[in-house]
Design a protein around this motif. Structure first.
Motif, PDB file in Angstrom:
ATOM      1  N   PRO A   1      -2.388  -2.194  19.027  1.00  8.51           N
ATOM      2  CA  PRO A   1      -2.695  -1.978  20.536  1.00  8.51           C
ATOM      3  C   PRO A   1      -1.850  -1.272  21.414  1.00  8.51           C
ATOM      4  O   PRO A   1      -0.602  -1.676  21.342  1.00  8.51           O
ATOM      5  N   THR A   2      -1.928  -0.360  22.183  1.00 15.14           N
ATOM      6  CA  THR A   2      -0.916   0.424  22.762  1.00 15.14           C
ATOM      7  C   THR A   2      -0.003  -0.438  23.911  1.00 15.14           C
ATOM      8  O   THR A   2       0.843  -0.399  24.215  1.00 15.14           O
ATOM      9  N   SER A   3      -1.023  -1.648  24.423  1.00 15.49           N
ATOM     10  CA  SER A   3      -0.338  -2.642  25.049  1.00 15.49           C
ATOM     11  C   SER A   3       0.850  -3.587  24.505  1.00 15.49           C
ATOM     12  O   SER A   3       1.462  -4.216  25.362  1.00 15.49           O
ATOM     13  N   HIS A   4       0.915  -3.382  23.181  1.00 21.87           N
ATOM     14  CA  HIS A   4       2.103  -4.192  22.508  1.00 21.87           C
ATOM     15  C   HIS A   4       3.039  -3.046  22.086  1.00 21.87           C
ATOM     16  O   HIS A   4       2.827  -1.886  21.720  1.00 21.87           O
ATOM     17  N   ASP A   5       4.397  -3.522  21.372  1.00 25.19           N
ATOM     18  CA  ASP A   5       5.160  -2.649  20.843  1.00 25.19           C
ATOM     19  C   ASP A   5       4.837  -1.964  19.338  1.00 25.19           C
ATOM     20  O   ASP A   5       4.345  -2.883  18.595  1.00 25.19           O
ATOM     21  N   SER A   6       4.581  -0.718  19.656  1.00 23.64           N
ATOM     22  CA  SER A   6       3.773   0.019  18.411  1.00 23.64           C
ATOM     23  C   SER A   6       4.701  -0.148  17.196  1.00 23.64           C
ATOM     24  O   SER A   6       3.887  -0.078  16.131  1.00 23.64           O
ATOM     25  N   ARG A   7       6.000  -0.206  17.296  1.00 26.49           N
ATOM     26  CA  ARG A   7       6.582  -0.353  16.194  1.00 26.49           C
ATOM     27  C   ARG A   7       7.081  -1.591  15.554  1.00 26.49           C
ATOM     28  O   ARG A   7       7.519  -1.532  14.342  1.00 26.49           O
ATOM     29  N   ALA A   8       6.391  -2.712  15.977  1.00 22.42           N
ATOM     30  CA  ALA A   8       6.494  -4.028  15.513  1.00 22.42           C
ATOM     31  C   ALA A   8       5.299  -4.402  14.487  1.00 22.42           C
ATOM     32  O   ALA A   8       4.011  -4.454  15.248  1.00 22.42           O
ATOM     33  N   MET A   9       5.588  -4.485  13.516  1.00 24.48           N
ATOM     34  CA  MET A   9       4.260  -4.374  12.654  1.00 24.48           C
ATOM     35  C   MET A   9       3.562  -5.781  12.766  1.00 24.48           C
ATOM     36  O   MET A   9       2.502  -6.020  12.434  1.00 24.48           O
ATOM     37  N   GLU A  10       4.440  -6.842  13.290  1.00 24.71           N
ATOM     38  CA  GLU A  10       3.717  -8.156  13.476  1.00 24.71           C
ATOM     39  C   GLU A  10       2.240  -8.053  14.483  1.00 24.71           C
ATOM     40  O   GLU A  10       1.632  -9.139  14.597  1.00 24.71           O
ATOM     41  N   TRP A  11       2.525  -7.016  15.238  1.00 24.07           N
ATOM     42  CA  TRP A  11       1.336  -6.847  16.304  1.00 24.07           C
ATOM     43  C   TRP A  11       0.159  -6.049  15.642  1.00 24.07           C
ATOM     44  O   TRP A  11      -0.925  -5.738  16.243  1.00 24.07           O
ATOM     45  N   ALA A  12       0.196  -5.577  14.368  1.00 23.44           N
ATOM     46  CA  ALA A  12      -0.638  -4.714  13.928  1.00 23.44           C
ATOM     47  C   ALA A  12      -1.987  -5.307  13.803  1.00 23.44           C
ATOM     48  O   ALA A  12      -2.269  -6.555  13.185  1.00 23.44           O
ATOM     49  N   VAL A  13      -3.041  -4.572  13.915  1.00 23.08           N
ATOM     50  CA  VAL A  13      -4.488  -4.998  13.546  1.00 23.08           C
ATOM     51  C   VAL A  13      -4.890  -4.568  12.366  1.00 23.08           C
ATOM     52  O   VAL A  13      -5.958  -5.235  11.832  1.00 23.08           O
ATOM     53  N   LEU A  14      -4.193  -3.428  11.861  1.00 23.87           N
ATOM     54  CA  LEU A  14      -4.639  -2.924  10.576  1.00 23.87           C
ATOM     55  C   LEU A  14      -3.501  -2.509   9.941  1.00 23.87           C
ATOM     56  O   LEU A  14      -2.426  -1.651  10.590  1.00 23.87           O
ATOM     57  N   GLU A  15      -2.920  -2.847   8.503  1.00 21.59           N
ATOM     58  CA  GLU A  15      -1.913  -2.233   7.802  1.00 21.59           C
ATOM     59  C   GLU A  15      -2.651  -1.575   6.608  1.00 21.59           C
ATOM     60  O   GLU A  15      -3.097  -2.364   5.739  1.00 21.59           O
ATOM     61  N   ALA A  16      -1.935  -0.450   6.133  1.00 17.26           N
ATOM     62  CA  ALA A  16      -2.342   0.198   4.941  1.00 17.26           C
ATOM     63  C   ALA A  16      -1.302   0.804   4.154  1.00 17.26           C
ATOM     64  O   ALA A  16      -0.328   1.275   4.828  1.00 17.26           O
ATOM     65  N   ARG A  17      -1.456   0.642   2.810  1.00 15.19           N
ATOM     66  CA  ARG A  17      -0.275   1.085   1.968  1.00 15.19           C
ATOM     67  C   ARG A  17      -1.001   2.424   0.930  1.00 15.19           C
ATOM     68  O   ARG A  17      -2.015   1.835   0.348  1.00 15.19           O
ATOM     69  N   PHE A  18      -0.282   3.491   0.924  1.00 13.06           N
ATOM     70  CA  PHE A  18      -1.068   4.286   0.097  1.00 13.06           C
ATOM     71  C   PHE A  18       0.194   4.997  -0.888  1.00 13.06           C
ATOM     72  O   PHE A  18       1.359   5.078  -0.403  1.00 13.06           O
ATOM     73  N   VAL A  19       0.048   5.279  -1.853  1.00 15.29           N
ATOM     74  CA  VAL A  19       0.588   5.850  -2.966  1.00 15.29           C
ATOM     75  C   VAL A  19       0.649   7.623  -3.283  1.00 15.29           C
ATOM     76  O   VAL A  19      -0.754   7.487  -3.617  1.00 15.29           O
ATOM     77  N   LEU A  20       1.591   8.211  -2.905  1.00 13.54           N
ATOM     78  CA  LEU A  20       1.203   9.495  -2.891  1.00 13.54           C
ATOM     79  C   LEU A  20       2.053  10.156  -4.043  1.00 13.54           C
ATOM     80  O   LEU A  20       3.105   9.699  -4.138  1.00 13.54           O
ATOM     81  N   VAL A  21       1.715  11.503  -4.369  1.00 16.86           N
ATOM     82  CA  VAL A  21       2.424  12.199  -5.377  1.00 16.86           C
ATOM     83  C   VAL A  21       2.635  13.550  -4.974  1.00 16.86           C
ATOM     84  O   VAL A  21       1.836  14.317  -4.480  1.00 16.86           O
ATOM     85  N   ALA A  22       3.764  14.027  -5.092  1.00 16.66           N
ATOM     86  CA  ALA A  22       4.038  15.415  -5.192  1.00 16.66           C
ATOM     87  C   ALA A  22       3.787  16.283  -6.217  1.00 16.66           C
ATOM     88  O   ALA A  22       4.454  15.957  -7.525  1.00 16.66           O
ATOM     89  N   ARG A  23       2.977  17.290  -6.201  1.00 20.92           N
ATOM     90  CA  ARG A  23       2.745  17.939  -7.498  1.00 20.92           C
ATOM     91  C   ARG A  23       2.981  19.814  -7.370  1.00 20.92           C
ATOM     92  O   ARG A  23       2.827  20.035  -6.147  1.00 20.92           O
ATOM     93  N   LYS A  24       3.155  20.326  -8.316  1.00 21.10           N
ATOM     94  CA  LYS A  24       3.076  21.772  -8.201  1.00 21.10           C
ATOM     95  C   LYS A  24       1.793  22.192  -8.749  1.00 21.10           C
ATOM     96  O   LYS A  24       1.353  22.070  -9.889  1.00 21.10           O
ATOM     97  N   PRO A  25       0.901  22.812  -7.642  1.00 18.90           N
ATOM     98  CA  PRO A  25      -0.548  23.146  -8.028  1.00 18.90           C
ATOM     99  C   PRO A  25      -0.742  24.146  -9.259  1.00 18.90           C
ATOM    100  O   PRO A  25      -1.624  24.115  -9.894  1.00 18.90           O
ATOM    101  N   SER A  26       0.335  25.110  -9.275  1.00 16.87           N
ATOM    102  CA  SER A  26       0.216  26.096 -10.407  1.00 16.87           C
ATOM    103  C   SER A  26       0.134  25.491 -12.037  1.00 16.87           C
ATOM    104  O   SER A  26      -0.525  25.950 -12.689  1.00 16.87           O
ATOM    105  N   THR A  27       0.913  24.246 -11.955  1.00 15.41           N
ATOM    106  CA  THR A  27       1.170  23.832 -13.482  1.00 15.41           C
ATOM    107  C   THR A  27       0.651  22.272 -13.320  1.00 15.41           C
ATOM    108  O   THR A  27       0.564  21.728 -14.523  1.00 15.41           O
ATOM    109  N   SER A  28       0.352  21.559 -12.102  1.00 17.32           N
ATOM    110  CA  SER A  28      -0.261  20.223 -12.107  1.00 17.32           C
ATOM    111  C   SER A  28       0.955  19.243 -12.790  1.00 17.32           C
ATOM    112  O   SER A  28       0.608  18.174 -12.646  1.00 17.32           O
TER     113      SER A  28
END
Length: 388
Positions: A120-147
């Motif tokens: 919520p904007t009313s709380h310190d947005s950088r403090a994760m303890e105030w989060a109402v939702l937390e998400a973790r994604f794993v992403l990969v960098a690729r060369k599209p021409s060769t995969s």
């Protein structure tokens, strides 16, 4: 950890924005759209970090002319490998302002983990303890021409920052867990003795005291209970619903507007549709129990329409992106209630796509959603055929 980005999400102040995210229930938010946006936000974090691999480029530049090619002459793109986990710690409301924050927590040779959270904007947005939702994604960098993989720069961890160190350690632990789970998958290894015992216990507990087996059609049980509500043995069987009664499917066409920078269908689009299919499935599952209680209630006023069960997301676990989805594909979302207890239900959704000019469907994604519910839920169980 990596550079932290923030994004304003003023649902309370911006009426046009609110209309795009509002759900049909009071103050509700379409979480499927939020998940889609978080996937794009995580990709942005990974993309900006990957730009640091280009000596002559600036991470603050995002124009096409400056990011199209690497120093080796190859374009690179970011794809979502998996959504490791999403936890709901509160309820998102359409009449409140929020801030979305994100940072990279771990970087390998070509893969990266991004952590995103909403506060919520009313709380310190950088403090994760105030989060109402937390998400973790794993992403990969690729060369599209060769995969092939595109090597990204390492992520320096400030050892004096306990948050950065904690996120990096958790990311490393999650990576080891995913590798271990992949090796012990049921597609590769048989169930353990403990798993078999759990299934057997679940099976025996689902039998009625009158000796009826699980193969009896659910409709036949429901008919006899409606004819004689005092039959407690039969009524207790209604509290357990065979999985064969708990499949729902939906279809979609993958249009060019949904493509990512690799020319494939954006993972966030698939995640949104899978979530909304899962939510609808959890809603219908909860309504099965509510409808039966309403039909057999002596006082119908005890079950007003506005007290119908309402699912809410608890967590998203282990979303796997197995194969890319081509533009023009027909996508089928196959939703299945796999377990329920008390006030929680677990939904598995498989995405099967049929690309243009192909001969069949391919399993491209697997999603796991856990929902809570305002009303008690029936128990679901496997029938004999499914257990064999």
């Amino acid at each position: 950890a990596g550079e932290e980005l923030s994004l304003s999400f003023p649902l309370a102040d911006d009426l046009e924005l609110r209309s795009q995210y509002a759900a049909w229930w009071p103050r509700g938010v379409r979480l499927g759209r939020i998940l889609e946006d978080l996937d794009a936000f995580a990709c942005t974090l990974a993309f900006r970090h990957s730009l640091l691999a280009l000596p002559s480029r600036s991470a603050n530049s995002t124009t096409e002319s400056e990011t199209e090619f690497t120093s080796e002459g190859h374009a690179f793109s970011i794809v979502t490998a998996c959504c490791d986990r999403i936890d709901m710690r509160g309820i998102l409301h359409s009449e409140q302002n929020y801030t979305v924050n994100g940072r990279l927590s771990w970087v390998g040779s070509s893969s990266m983990e991004a952590v995103c959270w909403i506060t919520p904007t009313s709380h310190d947005s950088r403090a994760m303890e105030w989060a109402v939702l937390e998400a973790r994604f794993v992403l990969v960098a690729r060369k599209p021409s060769t995969s092939s993989s595109f090597k990204v720069p390492p992520l320096p961890i400030d050892q004096n920052d306990p948050v950065a160190v904690g996120l990096a350690e958790r990311a490393e632990s999650s990576k080891k867990r995913r590798l271990l789970e992949a090796k012990s998958s049921l597609f590769l290894e048989p169930p353990t003795a403990e798993e078999l015992k759990t299934v057997h216990t679940f099976f025996t507990n689902a039998r009625s005291s009158s000796g009826n087996t699980l193969t009896e059609p659910f409709e036949a049980i429901e008919t006899t209970v409606n004819a004689d509500p005092s039959n407690t043995d039969r009524y207790n069987m209604l509290k357990r619903i065979p999985m064969d009664n708990l499949f729902w499917n939906s279809l979609a066409i993958c249009q060019p507007q949904m493509q990512n920078t690799s020319g494939k269908i954006f993972g966030g689009f698939l995640m949104r549709n899978a979530f909304e299919t899962a939510w609808a499935s959890a809603y219908l599952f909860a309504l099965k129990q509510y409808d039966h209680l309403f039909q057999n209630a002596t006082n119908k006023a005890d079950y007003p329409a506005h007290h119908q069960p309402h699912p809410f997301l608890l967590c998203v676990d282990d979303i796997s992106f197995l194969h890319p989805v081509e533009i023009g594909s027909v996508i089928e979302f196959r939703s299945h209630v796999v377990y329920s207890t008390g006030r929680a239900v677990h939904i598995r959704v498989e995405t099967h796509s049929r690309p243009p000019h192909s001969n069949g469907f391919v399993n491209t994604n697997v999603y796991h959603f856990t929902f809570g519910c305002s009303n008690p839920l029936s128990r679901s169980y496997c029938d004999v055929d499914q257990m064999n």
